[in-house]
Design an enzyme around this catalytic site. Structure first.
Site, PDB file in Angstrom:
ATOM      1  CG  ASN A  76      34.876  38.841  51.902  1.00 17.09           C
ATOM      2  OD1 ASN A  76      35.764  39.495  52.627  1.00 17.09           O
ATOM      3  ND2 ASN A  76      34.921  39.111  50.582  1.00 17.09           N
ATOM      4  CG  HIS A 102      35.674  32.535  53.083  1.00 14.47           C
ATOM      5  ND1 HIS A 102      34.908  33.489  52.404  1.00 14.47           N
ATOM      6  CD2 HIS A 102      36.939  32.513  52.704  1.00 14.47           C
ATOM      7  CE1 HIS A 102      35.709  33.936  51.813  1.00 14.47           C
ATOM      8  NE2 HIS A 102      36.950  33.475  51.678  1.00 14.47           N
ATOM      9  CG  HIS A 171      36.988  30.898  47.287  1.00 16.16           C
ATOM     10  ND1 HIS A 171      38.483  30.780  47.019  1.00 16.16           N
ATOM     11  CD2 HIS A 171      37.191  32.218  48.054  1.00 16.16           C
ATOM     12  CE1 HIS A 171      39.263  31.878  47.466  1.00 16.16           C
ATOM     13  NE2 HIS A 171      38.493  32.743  48.233  1.00 16.16           N
ATOM     14  CE1 TYR A 173      42.810  31.224  45.073  1.00 16.41           C
ATOM     15  CE2 TYR A 173      41.132  29.401  45.676  1.00 16.41           C
ATOM     16  CZ  TYR A 173      42.147  30.392  45.887  1.00 16.41           C
ATOM     17  OH  TYR A 173      42.229  30.696  47.046  1.00 16.41           O
ATOM     18  CD  GLN A 275      36.633  40.202  48.231  1.00 19.43           C
ATOM     19  OE1 GLN A 275      35.528  40.919  48.442  1.00 19.43           O
ATOM     20  NE2 GLN A 275      37.751  40.616  48.936  1.00 19.43           N
ATOM     21  CD  GLU A 303      36.189  35.059  46.525  1.00 23.67           C
ATOM     22  OE1 GLU A 303      35.582  35.261  47.648  1.00 23.67           O
ATOM     23  OE2 GLU A 303      37.627  35.366  46.160  1.00 23.67           O
TER      24      GLU A 303
END
Length: 341
Positions: A76, A102, A171, A173, A275, A303
């Site tokens: 982040n 990151h 991270h 998706y 997150q 996250e």
């Protein structure tokens, strides 16, 4: 027990490892500990890959969307790319507007890690040297990916020879439809009554928002797309959901559900926040799997991490790892299929 084996070894040092059992087939790589694919069945017995990825493995070296990788040293944003620790101010790479994001210009997701296969797990190891990307201390990190039944568990360990900050996250998706549709109709539940607010650059400000009566309320299952386009200052600032949720339970804090396929993902962690990111800025990167472009809202990231920008906001800074302590966190992803009526 899962079968774990190397299925590809490249001359550039990048290996692809497959973890497989009756429930799941997971492929990972020692380049940034990326999760490349997670294959699972749906309620009708069809098998799909439920995570986004890139067409070519070498593209992960330059990917700016952080698809599937380990973020570090600090996931982040860190405001203005600086923090003070032990009376000394440290300056990090500013690679996202005015902020550090990151881990910097070449974070952990871009590194080729050492690894070993042990029974049903892969253990990745990386030594981040003192002042790499501006962070103090020689930090040795181990990340273990273990496949047990329908659950992929990530365990992170770290030690340092100098006080530093560590805030690792994954991270990936997710798209439980197998990317047959965008993530609007996925239902989401997060056990959290507050979020951390962000500024126009996406950085946590220290202000908290009670989710009751707002588009951020996922305490009960609700479609991600139901209120994503509502007029709300925080949605406008982030272009959708891209906010830390302050978790209020100790297990199974996050659940993602795709009713049509019956696929369900349940996330448990010992970290305090998650997150929620709805891939608001995913388009424009490298080609996705099968050569198909990855587009905005194609996936949702969950996250788990310490509070972003905590080193500049919190009195009790959980992100600080002292040289006499050990960093130890975990996140477990449980993939299930429920029968549809």
């Amino acid at each position: 027990m899962a079968e774990v084996k190397v299925i590809e070894q490249r001359q550039d040092g990048i290996d692809i490892i497959e973890m497989k059992n009756q429930e799941l087939t997971v492929r990972v790589t020692n380049l940034g500990c990326h999760i490349l694919s997670v294959w699972m069945k749906d309620s009708k017995g069809n098998t799909d890959d439920v995570v986004l990825g890139l067409e070519h493995i070498e593209d992960y070296r330059k990917d700016e969307k952080y698809i599937g990788g380990i973020l570090g040293r600090a996931a982040n944003r860190i405001k203005d790319g600086k923090f003070t620790l032990g009376g000394q101010e440290y300056h990090l790479a500013v690679n996202n507007g005015p902020n550090h994001l990151h881990g910097g210009t070449e974070g952990f997701d871009k590194k080729v890690w050492d690894y070993e296969i042990r029974d049903d797990k892969v253990i990745f190891c990386y030594l981040s040297q003192d002042m790499e990307e501006g962070y103090p201390g020689n930090l040795r990190i181990h990340v273990s990916y273990e496949l047990t039944g329908n659950t992929l568990t990530m365990i992170y360990y770290g030690t340092t020879d100098k006080d530093t900050i560590v805030n690792l996250a994954n991270h990936t998706y997710f798209n439980l439809s197998g990317r047959r549709e965008k993530i609007y109709d996925h239902k989401l539940r997060i056990k959290a009554s507050r979020i951390a607010c962000v500024d126009k650059d996406g950085c946590a400000t220290g202000e908290k928002l009670n989710v009751a009566g707002t588009p951020f309320d996922f305490r009960k299952f609700r479609r991600i797309g139901e209120r994503i386009n509502d007029e709300h200052e925080q949605l406008a600032l982030a272009g959708g959901y891209d906010h830390p949720y302050i978790l209020s339970d100790q297990t199974e804090q996050i659940t993602l559900l795709h009713e049509e396929t019956g696929r369900k993902l349940t996330v448990s962690t010992n970290l305090p926040t998650v997150q929620l990111y709805t891939s608001n800025f995913l388009e424009g990167g490298f080609p996705g799997k099968g050569g198909r472009a990855n587009e905005n809202r194609d996936g949702v990231c969950l996250e788990t991490q310490f509070m972003p920008n905590a080193v500049n906001l919190e009195e009790r800074q959980q992100v600080i790892l002292r040289k006499e302590d050990r960093y130890a966190v975990f996140t477990a992803f449980k993939f299930e299929v429920q029968e549809n009526d």
